[in-house]
Design an enzyme around this catalytic site. Structure first.
Site, PDB file in Angstrom:
ATOM      1  N   SER A 257      35.858  61.423 -18.022  1.00 38.22           N
ATOM      2  CA  SER A 257      35.333  60.223 -17.531  1.00 38.22           C
ATOM      3  C   SER A 257      34.309  60.878 -16.156  1.00 38.22           C
ATOM      4  O   SER A 257      33.539  59.467 -15.780  1.00 38.22           O
ATOM      5  CB  SER A 257      36.218  59.509 -16.723  1.00 38.22           C
ATOM      6  OG  SER A 257      37.036  59.914 -15.675  1.00 38.22           O
ATOM      7  N   LYS A 302      40.015  52.940 -10.497  1.00 41.87           N
ATOM      8  CA  LYS A 302      38.644  53.558  -9.755  1.00 41.87           C
ATOM      9  C   LYS A 302      37.933  53.010  -8.863  1.00 41.87           C
ATOM     10  O   LYS A 302      37.449  53.459  -7.866  1.00 41.87           O
ATOM     11  CB  LYS A 302      37.991  54.340 -11.132  1.00 41.87           C
ATOM     12  CG  LYS A 302      38.649  55.280 -11.826  1.00 41.87           C
ATOM     13  CD  LYS A 302      37.865  55.752 -13.129  1.00 41.87           C
ATOM     14  CE  LYS A 302      38.778  56.830 -13.426  1.00 41.87           C
ATOM     15  NZ  LYS A 302      37.901  57.796 -14.584  1.00 41.87           N
TER      16      LYS A 302
END
Length: 363
Positions: A257, A302
């Site tokens: 990611s 996140k």
């Protein structure tokens, strides 16, 4: 004993029993929470995250932070009290255990898989950044993994370069499976390869490898769901040779990611001026060799972690926008991106202060 006292005592004992049960009874859930964020333009553990040698680099400013998610380990058994607390907590997320560790995957297997994905994301980030800069990169198809106990075991090895299958040149990883599945299970397929050791020696000596080998493998039948087909038990990938050295120094991080943020960090260091204009930008997203940005897991964690560190803008994969926009941390602007070009365009607007028309999630 008075009835009221007896009732209160019984209720208290029942409550204690329920609490004990909640503590000792395991539930099939795991927890995700915001993990560390790291500025790809800065240092981590005393050394630069991005280290480039053999090419002129430029000073940078601001932040291009990659973001992470903490998860409970595969062998951790959450109890009912912890699960309830996690469900109620704003910054954590409780998910079914199999979401993080499908098919009984062990901690070791998950760590290995994440390490491989992280390594591949670094390679793709380098390729995507250099392509944006029109810097040529040599690429070829390789054996990425060999399945234990498969027909290819001890015949093909990770890192072998696949030049052709049955005499047909291979240009993309997908070509390998396409050519193998032309066969019926039990038939032979011929691989023309450059052995991994020969390829490594040629790269070190900066020459074109000259030794190839023909390897014949008898196919077997696939055992996964769907139509049965011929396989040999390998996965194909891509390897690259770069015209200068780019090292990404970041330990204890896994998964794909961070690809987008690594690519942007590399691009920033190789170009004059500052991509951020000194702003604090964070983000996430996988990236492929062509610069396409893909979705990731744990987007809500996140964004929380990024905002807590001071981020004002968050580069968000388009496919994650809907989930991220449901609970955006106050003061954080979610910027929707599909490609590295989208991200570069957004950063141009951000550093110029022209943010009114940024492509935002939820709009």
């Amino acid at each position: 004993m008075p009835r009221r006292t007896a009732t209160m005592l019984a209720s208290t004992l029942m409550l204690i029993a329920l609490l004990c049960a909640g503590v000792f009874i395991p539930v099939p859930y795991s927890e995700m929470s915001p993990g560390p964020t790291v500025n790809t333009l800065g240092d981590h553990d005393g050394e630069p995250v991005l280290q480039i040698a053999g090419r002129k680099t430029y000073a940078t400013s601001g932040h291009l932070n990659m973001t992470t998610v903490r998860v409970t380990s595969a062998d951790y058994r959450m109890n009912l009290v912890e699960a309830v607390y996690g469900w109620l907590a704003h910054d954590n997320k409780v998910v079914p255990h199999e979401t993080l560790y499908p098919d009984g995957k062990t901690e070791e297997q998950s760590t290995q898989e994440n390490a491989e994905e992280f390594s591949q994301s670094q390679e793709s980030a380098k390729v995507a950044a250099l392509k944006e800069l029109d810097v040529p990169v040599k690429s070829w198809v390789i054996v990425s993994t060999v399945v234990k106990g498969s027909p290819a075991e001890n015949k093909l090895h990770a890192g072998d370069v696949i030049k052709a299958v049955d005499g047909t040149a291979v240009k993309q990883p997908a070509d390998v499976a396409k050519l193998v599945t032309r066969h019926e299970p039990g038939q032979d397929v011929r691989f023309t390869i450059v052995p991994a050791k020969e390829q490594a020696a040629a790269e070190k000596e900066k020459r074109t490898p000259t030794r190839t080998e023909d390897i014949t493998i008898t196919t077997t039948t696939s055992d996964d769901a769907g139509e049965k087909r011929a396989i040999v038990g390998i996965s194909a990938g891509t390897d690259h040779t770069f015209p200068f050295t780019i090292d990404i120094k970041l330990a204890d991080v896994g998964g794909p990611s961070a690809g987008l943020m690594f690519a942007l960090g590399i691009y920033d260091k190789l170009t004059p001026g500052s991509l951020t204009g000194g702003r604090f930008v964070a983000g996430t997203g996988t990236i492929d060799d062509q610069g396409k940005v893909g979705p990731i897991g744990g987007i809500e964690m996140k964004t929380v972690g990024a905002r807590a560190k001071g981020a004002r803008y968050f580069l968000t994969p388009a496919d994650n926008c809907a989930a991220a926009a449901k609970d955006t941390p106050e003061g954080l602007t979610l910027v929707k991106v599909n490609t590295i070009q989208d991200a570069l365009g957004a950063l141009k607007d951000i550093r110029g202060g022209d943010t009114a028309d940024l492509p935002r999630c939820g709009k």
